[in-house]
Design an enzyme around this catalytic site. Sequence first.
Site, mmCIF file in Angstrom:
data_model
loop_
_atom_site.group_PDB
_atom_site.id
_atom_site.type_symbol
_atom_site.label_atom_id
_atom_site.label_comp_id
_atom_site.label_asym_id
_atom_site.label_seq_id
_atom_site.Cartn_x
_atom_site.Cartn_y
_atom_site.Cartn_z
ATOM 1 N N HIS A 1 0.827 -1.214 0.000
ATOM 2 C CA HIS A 1 0.000 0.000 0.000
ATOM 3 C C HIS A 1 0.858 1.258 0.000
ATOM 4 O O HIS A 1 0.341 2.372 -0.111
ATOM 5 C CB HIS A 1 -0.933 0.015 1.237
ATOM 6 C CG HIS A 1 -2.087 -0.927 1.113
ATOM 7 N ND1 HIS A 1 -2.256 -2.027 1.935
ATOM 8 C CD2 HIS A 1 -3.137 -0.963 0.246
ATOM 9 C CE1 HIS A 1 -3.355 -2.675 1.591
ATOM 10 N NE2 HIS A 1 -3.907 -2.061 0.569
ATOM 11 N N ARG B 1 -6.367 6.443 1.630
ATOM 12 C CA ARG B 1 -6.051 5.598 2.783
ATOM 13 C C ARG B 1 -4.675 5.953 3.341
ATOM 14 O O ARG B 1 -4.416 5.794 4.540
ATOM 15 C CB ARG B 1 -6.124 4.128 2.391
ATOM 16 C CG ARG B 1 -7.528 3.680 2.057
ATOM 17 C CD ARG B 1 -7.636 2.182 1.948
ATOM 18 N NE ARG B 1 -7.017 1.648 0.723
ATOM 19 C CZ ARG B 1 -7.135 0.369 0.350
ATOM 20 N NH1 ARG B 1 -7.818 -0.484 1.099
ATOM 21 N NH2 ARG B 1 -6.560 -0.056 -0.764
ATOM 22 N N ASP C 1 -14.685 -5.797 -2.864
ATOM 23 C CA ASP C 1 -13.845 -5.851 -1.664
ATOM 24 C C ASP C 1 -14.210 -4.638 -0.813
ATOM 25 O O ASP C 1 -13.997 -3.504 -1.235
ATOM 26 C CB ASP C 1 -12.353 -5.793 -2.037
ATOM 27 C CG ASP C 1 -11.471 -6.060 -0.832
ATOM 28 O OD1 ASP C 1 -10.577 -6.899 -0.921
ATOM 29 O OD2 ASP C 1 -11.716 -5.435 0.222
ATOM 30 N N GLU D 1 -16.668 -9.219 -0.071
ATOM 31 C CA GLU D 1 -15.492 -9.497 0.764
ATOM 32 C C GLU D 1 -15.309 -8.473 1.876
ATOM 33 O O GLU D 1 -15.456 -7.279 1.661
ATOM 34 C CB GLU D 1 -14.241 -9.516 -0.113
ATOM 35 C CG GLU D 1 -12.949 -9.741 0.647
ATOM 36 C CD GLU D 1 -11.768 -9.976 -0.262
ATOM 37 O OE1 GLU D 1 -11.940 -10.611 -1.333
ATOM 38 O OE2 GLU D 1 -10.660 -9.512 0.068
ATOM 39 N N GLU E 1 -8.319 -11.501 5.625
ATOM 40 C CA GLU E 1 -6.955 -10.993 5.425
ATOM 41 C C GLU E 1 -6.403 -10.259 6.645
ATOM 42 O O GLU E 1 -5.198 -10.141 6.810
ATOM 43 C CB GLU E 1 -6.894 -10.094 4.189
ATOM 44 C CG GLU E 1 -7.600 -8.782 4.306
ATOM 45 C CD GLU E 1 -7.683 -8.043 2.974
ATOM 46 O OE1 GLU E 1 -8.386 -8.524 2.081
ATOM 47 O OE2 GLU E 1 -7.042 -6.992 2.843
ATOM 48 N N ASP F 1 -3.858 -13.784 4.956
ATOM 49 C CA ASP F 1 -2.663 -13.317 4.257
ATOM 50 C C ASP F 1 -1.486 -14.030 4.915
ATOM 51 O O ASP F 1 -1.284 -13.908 6.129
ATOM 52 C CB ASP F 1 -2.510 -11.796 4.402
ATOM 53 C CG ASP F 1 -1.282 -11.288 3.638
ATOM 54 O OD1 ASP F 1 -1.444 -10.464 2.738
ATOM 55 O OD2 ASP F 1 -0.155 -11.759 3.946
ATOM 56 N N HIS G 1 -5.248 -14.051 0.731
ATOM 57 C CA HIS G 1 -5.124 -12.678 0.250
ATOM 58 C C HIS G 1 -3.824 -12.594 -0.537
ATOM 59 O O HIS G 1 -2.829 -13.241 -0.226
ATOM 60 C CB HIS G 1 -5.092 -11.742 1.465
ATOM 61 C CG HIS G 1 -4.702 -10.356 1.119
ATOM 62 N ND1 HIS G 1 -3.565 -9.764 1.618
ATOM 63 C CD2 HIS G 1 -5.279 -9.446 0.317
ATOM 64 C CE1 HIS G 1 -3.463 -8.539 1.141
ATOM 65 N NE2 HIS G 1 -4.495 -8.319 0.346
ATOM 66 N N GLU H 1 -5.378 -15.278 -5.667
ATOM 67 C CA GLU H 1 -5.493 -13.839 -5.958
ATOM 68 C C GLU H 1 -4.186 -13.283 -6.497
ATOM 69 O O GLU H 1 -3.105 -13.588 -5.962
ATOM 70 C CB GLU H 1 -5.882 -13.055 -4.698
ATOM 71 C CG GLU H 1 -5.913 -11.528 -4.922
ATOM 72 C CD GLU H 1 -6.273 -10.722 -3.698
ATOM 73 O OE1 GLU H 1 -6.463 -11.298 -2.613
ATOM 74 O OE2 GLU H 1 -6.370 -9.489 -3.825
HETATM 75 C C1 LIG Z 1 -8.162 -3.504 -2.754
HETATM 76 C C2 LIG Z 1 -8.332 -3.630 -1.263
HETATM 77 O O1 LIG Z 1 -8.863 -2.394 -0.812
HETATM 78 C C3 LIG Z 1 -7.031 -3.863 -0.546
HETATM 79 O O2 LIG Z 1 -6.117 -2.841 -0.870
HETATM 80 C C4 LIG Z 1 -6.423 -5.211 -0.860
HETATM 81 O O3 LIG Z 1 -5.120 -5.282 -0.373
HETATM 82 C C5 LIG Z 1 -7.105 -6.409 -0.213
HETATM 83 O O4 LIG Z 1 -8.274 -6.137 0.484
HETATM 84 C C6 LIG Z 1 -7.332 -7.523 -1.218
HETATM 85 O O5 LIG Z 1 -8.225 -8.354 -0.977
HETATM 86 O O6 LIG Z 1 -6.543 -7.592 -2.190
HETATM 87 MG MG LIG Z 2 -9.557 -7.885 0.569
#
Ligand SMILES: C[C@H](O)[C@H](O)[C@@H](O)[C@@H](O)C(=O)O
Ligand SMILES: [Mg+2]
Length: 408
Positions: free
Chosen positions: A36, A62, A229, A255, A283, A305, A332, A352
């Site tokens: 991020h 963010r 998401d 999600e 995650e 994750d 994740h 993913e």
């Molecule tokens: C896109 C989402 O806001 C997050 O940045 C991402 O990291 C996560 O939630 C995802 O599932 O990839």
């Molecule tokens: Mg997510």
Amino acid sequence: MTLAPSLKLPTITAIRAYSMGGAAATIHGQGGGDYHDQGKDHWIDDHIATPMSKYEEYKQSRQSFGINVLGTLVVEVEASDGTTGFAVSTAGNPGCFIVEHHLSRFVEGKRVDQIKLIHDQMLNSTLFYSGGGGVVINTISCVDLALWDLYGKVLHLPVYKLLGGAVRDTIHFYATGARPDLAQKMGFIGGKMPTHWGPADDDEGIAKDIAMLADMRERVGDDFWLMFDCWMSQTVNYATKLAHAAAPYKLKWIEECFPPNQIESYRQLKKNMPAGMLMTTGEHTGTIEGFKELSDAGVDILQPDVGWCGGVTSLCEIAAIAKSRGQLVVPHGSSVYSHHAVITFTNTPFSEFLMTSPHADSLRPQFDPILVGEPVPEGGIMTAEQLDKPGFGVELNRDCPLERPFRH
Ligand SMILES: C[C@H](O)[C@H](O)[C@@H](O)[C@@H](O)C(=O)O
Ligand SMILES: [Mg+2]
């Protein structure tokens, strides 16, 4: 029977922790393990709904409320035969302190195969301050990943073979990003979009995110998966209304509607939502107990994750929890660290890929630039062959602006 001399495994002689980016660094926006931590004009920081969206000043970005405050943690471990292993995660300088001044005592002096013993000692010795998640578990995860990388590099085997081998020849990916239509053209099986509005925007917010979904459905046709998401931003009532409004556009899953510990909210949403739509999350959950609670609440796909849930060692335990209930585990996005695990899981039919290119229009490795040799899916697919290198198959990019803020 004694071990053959060639199998006399080396011991771990050193562990070192570095950071990149994050609030304490002089250079920002490099990406890396804290993916991020990107530069300006990036889809991943463009008006995405979060629990902070109710504050006007934190609604657009963010990064404005600190999503990239920690930065990248790099953990490097060295064996007595000179082999080194490493891994990255999101923990920055706080993680460096925990590694150097606390966890190092459980790592140095042990054999390279004593990964589970070290994992248990790290989890139990930090219980008094970990709270079962967050930066402490991210740090423990990074050490665990570095140990698996070292073990594979000592044995000259990829981690997935250490875990029992592949159950399929390929991994198929969906893509997370602002442009599912472009992801479709790249061969991905689906596209997951962040929602941009939340309860503070009430029905108007729902209408705007549904308009985004309707437009994307128009672009990709009926068969391409589309998902939302929601990044912990919702209430049960809002999520219920959003899910029902999205059903006509064949939303495949919704999600992470709520914060990780709001188990009852997930249980209620599961009852409220349209039949056939999947509910997913995980995650930001850091313990196997937390995943058992989410599994109990009826989450269809657990999404740990691997860099935030306790590493590969914990991820395998979480996969077993899901498997015991016929649920899926689709980690994740965490690059090679999850690829090597998921190709050995029978309840992970896809995985993913997180688009970290600024406009989600090209295949940039997720942790770019910190992993040398980080693979990306070709045509939405990755083969076991692409993973056939020792450890996790990547090397540390030492040209990155790494700092070592603490030494033990
Ligand atoms: C896109 C989402 O806001 C997050 O940045 C991402 O990291 C996560 O939630 C995802 O599932 O990839
Ligand atoms: Mg997510």
